[in-house]
Design a protein around this motif. Structure first.
Motif, PDB file in Angstrom:
ATOM      1  N   HIS A  51      12.293  24.646  -6.890  1.00  0.00           N
ATOM      2  CA  HIS A  51      12.361  25.072  -5.557  1.00  0.00           C
ATOM      3  C   HIS A  51      13.694  24.993  -4.783  1.00  0.00           C
ATOM      4  N   ASP A  52      14.711  25.340  -5.647  1.00  0.00           N
ATOM      5  CA  ASP A  52      16.253  25.402  -5.311  1.00  0.00           C
ATOM      6  C   ASP A  52      16.741  24.369  -4.338  1.00  0.00           C
ATOM      7  N   GLY A  53      16.298  23.229  -4.325  1.00  0.00           N
ATOM      8  CA  GLY A  53      16.609  22.071  -3.864  1.00  0.00           C
ATOM      9  C   GLY A  53      15.623  21.052  -3.627  1.00  0.00           C
ATOM     10  N   ILE A  54      16.173  20.052  -2.817  1.00  0.00           N
ATOM     11  CA  ILE A  54      15.146  18.759  -2.608  1.00  0.00           C
ATOM     12  C   ILE A  54      15.646  18.211  -1.340  1.00  0.00           C
ATOM     13  N   ASP A  55      14.785  18.032  -0.419  1.00  0.00           N
ATOM     14  CA  ASP A  55      14.918  17.630   0.927  1.00  0.00           C
ATOM     15  C   ASP A  55      14.592  16.191   1.349  1.00  0.00           C
ATOM     16  N   ILE A  56      13.545  15.962   0.748  1.00  0.00           N
ATOM     17  CA  ILE A  56      12.978  14.595   1.123  1.00  0.00           C
ATOM     18  C   ILE A  56      12.453  13.779  -0.208  1.00  0.00           C
ATOM     19  N   VAL A  57      12.756  12.445  -0.434  1.00  0.00           N
ATOM     20  CA  VAL A  57      12.209  11.931  -1.426  1.00  0.00           C
ATOM     21  C   VAL A  57      11.658  10.537  -0.722  1.00  0.00           C
ATOM     22  N   ILE A  58      10.187  10.199  -1.283  1.00  0.00           N
ATOM     23  CA  ILE A  58       9.783   9.187  -0.616  1.00  0.00           C
ATOM     24  C   ILE A  58       9.186   8.369  -2.041  1.00  0.00           C
ATOM     25  N   ALA A  59       9.966   7.123  -2.119  1.00  0.00           N
ATOM     26  CA  ALA A  59       9.750   6.438  -3.517  1.00  0.00           C
ATOM     27  C   ALA A  59       8.480   5.268  -2.932  1.00  0.00           C
ATOM     28  N   ASN A  60       7.410   5.877  -3.037  1.00  0.00           N
ATOM     29  CA  ASN A  60       6.343   5.008  -2.717  1.00  0.00           C
ATOM     30  C   ASN A  60       5.431   4.244  -3.573  1.00  0.00           C
ATOM     31  N   ALA A  61       5.669   4.638  -4.981  1.00  0.00           N
ATOM     32  CA  ALA A  61       5.042   4.148  -6.140  1.00  0.00           C
ATOM     33  C   ALA A  61       5.570   2.824  -6.107  1.00  0.00           C
ATOM     34  N   GLY A  62       4.363   1.824  -6.606  1.00  0.00           N
ATOM     35  CA  GLY A  62       4.815   0.244  -6.536  1.00  0.00           C
ATOM     36  C   GLY A  62       3.263  -0.206  -7.324  1.00  0.00           C
ATOM     37  N   ILE A  63       3.739  -1.359  -7.963  1.00  0.00           N
ATOM     38  CA  ILE A  63       2.630  -2.209  -8.429  1.00  0.00           C
ATOM     39  C   ILE A  63       2.555  -3.605  -7.918  1.00  0.00           C
ATOM     40  N   THR A  64       1.214  -4.257  -7.879  1.00  0.00           N
ATOM     41  CA  THR A  64       1.109  -5.217  -7.521  1.00  0.00           C
ATOM     42  C   THR A  64       0.407  -6.218  -8.633  1.00  0.00           C
ATOM     43  N   LEU A  65       1.088  -7.220  -9.124  1.00  0.00           N
ATOM     44  CA  LEU A  65       0.650  -8.182 -10.147  1.00  0.00           C
ATOM     45  C   LEU A  65       0.701  -9.213  -9.644  1.00  0.00           C
ATOM     46  N   PHE A  66      -0.690  -9.867  -8.899  1.00  0.00           N
ATOM     47  CA  PHE A  66      -0.714 -11.398  -8.474  1.00  0.00           C
ATOM     48  C   PHE A  66      -0.498 -12.087  -9.505  1.00  0.00           C
ATOM     49  N   GLY A  67      -0.024 -13.494  -8.985  1.00  0.00           N
ATOM     50  CA  GLY A  67      -0.069 -14.587 -10.180  1.00  0.00           C
ATOM     51  C   GLY A  67       0.750 -15.628  -9.470  1.00  0.00           C
ATOM     52  N   ASP A  68       0.302 -16.758 -10.021  1.00  0.00           N
ATOM     53  CA  ASP A  68       0.861 -18.361  -9.559  1.00  0.00           C
ATOM     54  C   ASP A  68       2.260 -18.241  -9.746  1.00  0.00           C
ATOM     55  N   PHE A  69       3.203 -18.572  -9.310  1.00  0.00           N
ATOM     56  CA  PHE A  69       4.651 -18.839  -9.497  1.00  0.00           C
ATOM     57  C   PHE A  69       4.847 -19.618 -10.799  1.00  0.00           C
ATOM     58  N   PHE A  70       3.943 -20.678 -10.774  1.00  0.00           N
ATOM     59  CA  PHE A  70       4.519 -21.690 -11.907  1.00  0.00           C
ATOM     60  C   PHE A  70       3.831 -21.123 -13.396  1.00  0.00           C
ATOM     61  N   THR A  71       3.064 -20.133 -13.277  1.00  0.00           N
ATOM     62  CA  THR A  71       2.736 -19.493 -14.477  1.00  0.00           C
ATOM     63  C   THR A  71       2.873 -18.057 -14.651  1.00  0.00           C
ATOM     64  N   TYR A  72       3.733 -17.674 -13.737  1.00  0.00           N
ATOM     65  CA  TYR A  72       4.108 -16.092 -13.734  1.00  0.00           C
ATOM     66  C   TYR A  72       4.955 -15.606 -15.062  1.00  0.00           C
ATOM     67  N   THR A  73       4.477 -14.459 -15.525  1.00  0.00           N
ATOM     68  CA  THR A  73       5.024 -14.334 -17.028  1.00  0.00           C
ATOM     69  C   THR A  73       6.389 -13.359 -16.723  1.00  0.00           C
ATOM     70  N   PRO A  74       7.094 -13.254 -17.714  1.00  0.00           N
ATOM     71  CA  PRO A  74       8.293 -12.558 -17.862  1.00  0.00           C
ATOM     72  C   PRO A  74       7.920 -10.943 -17.559  1.00  0.00           C
ATOM     73  N   GLU A  75       6.883 -10.885 -18.711  1.00  0.00           N
ATOM     74  CA  GLU A  75       6.259  -9.367 -18.667  1.00  0.00           C
ATOM     75  C   GLU A  75       5.757  -8.921 -17.229  1.00  0.00           C
ATOM     76  N   ALA A  76       5.022  -9.670 -16.552  1.00  0.00           N
ATOM     77  CA  ALA A  76       4.570  -9.053 -15.192  1.00  0.00           C
ATOM     78  C   ALA A  76       5.629  -9.083 -14.354  1.00  0.00           C
ATOM     79  N   PHE A  77       6.814 -10.192 -14.096  1.00  0.00           N
ATOM     80  CA  PHE A  77       7.939  -9.942 -13.271  1.00  0.00           C
ATOM     81  C   PHE A  77       8.736  -8.560 -13.741  1.00  0.00           C
ATOM     82  N   ASN A  78       9.042  -8.275 -15.134  1.00  0.00           N
ATOM     83  CA  ASN A  78       9.813  -7.202 -15.536  1.00  0.00           C
ATOM     84  C   ASN A  78       9.182  -5.991 -14.976  1.00  0.00           C
TER      85      ASN A  78
END
Length: 257
Positions: A82-109
């Protein structure tokens, strides 16, 4: 219908459903050529086809927006096709719920990889092209009210969203000399395909939201389009909260249980 985005190319990640899809739909309806990304290939194709069926310009680009090489290639695809880029919207995201005391490194990363890393490197790739092309542009990150107010079991997610807002502020220094503005939008409770699967979501958030209802995807998309339009060229480094007033009083949904 306004054609604010005629002759502009827009890239939106995480856009096969919900807020992202609504943003793509409205950008295309106002004249933009839209590249629609989602990690779910079938949903991405279906979403792009639904927009294209209206005679609008939208193509599907499935892939993992947390993959740095993929997002770099995605930007190159926009520029090459398209000969260029004018607008970028970084909308992607994931929500991994979890208790802080047991939250895993895999989920955090994984949360950090998608929500922060994907957004950072997408913005980097797009800004490099905008800088090279010399026409300026707009970058928008999707944050969340959980980046402003604590929410149970969302420590990692809220942390990632708050970081996006600081990223936008910092990038003002880097991007302003090249005519690129950068902002974030922070949605509150919003009715989407995902949230509507939660029991009593609409009724609970109608009670908790001062305006008397959760947001519709259109509420968020309209605000997003303003921030990437020429009407907002002098707005940069800001976060726009769209939550019906919830962060002003911040009642917890857990109080409803």
């Amino acid at each position: 219908m306004s054609m604010r985005f005629k002759h502009k190319t827009a890239l939106v990640t995480g856009a096969a459903q919900g807020i992202g899809f609504e943003i793509c739909q409205r950008l295309a309806a106002e004249g933009a050529t839209v590249l629609l990304n989602d990690i779910d290939a079938a949903l991405a194709q279906q979403a792009a086809a639904a927009i294209s069926a209206q005679g609008l310009q939208c193509t599907a680009h499935p892939g993992d927006s947390g993959d740095v090489q993929f997002v770099r290639q995605l930007v190159q695809t926009a520029v090459q096709e398209h000969d260029g880029i004018d607008i970028v919207i970084a909308n992607a995201g994931i929500t991994l719920f979890g208790d802080f005391f047991t939250y895993t490194p895999e989920a955090f990363n994984r949360v950090m990889q998608v929500n922060l890393g994907g957004s950072f490197f997408l913005a980097q790739a797009a800004a490099n092209e905008m800088k090279r092309l010399g026409k300026g542009g707009s970058v928008l990150f999707t944050s969340s009210v959980t980046g402003h107010q604590a929410h149970k079991n969302l420590a990692a997610y809220g942390m990632s969203k708050a970081a996006l807002e600081m990223l936008a502020r910092n990038l003002v220094i880097e991007l302003s000399p090249f005519g690129i503005n950068v902002n974030t939008i922070a949605p509150g409770a919003t009715l989407t395909e995902r949230t509507m699967q939660e029991a009593d979501y609409a009724s609970v958030w109608s009670r908790l939201t001062p305006m008397g209802r959760p947001a519709h995807t259109a509420d968020i998309a309209q605000a997003a389009l303003f921030l990437v339009s020429d009407d907002a060229r002098h707005i940069t480094g800001q976060s726009l909260v769209v939550d019906g007033g919830w962060t002003c009083i911040s009642p917890s949904p857990y109080q409803e249980v």
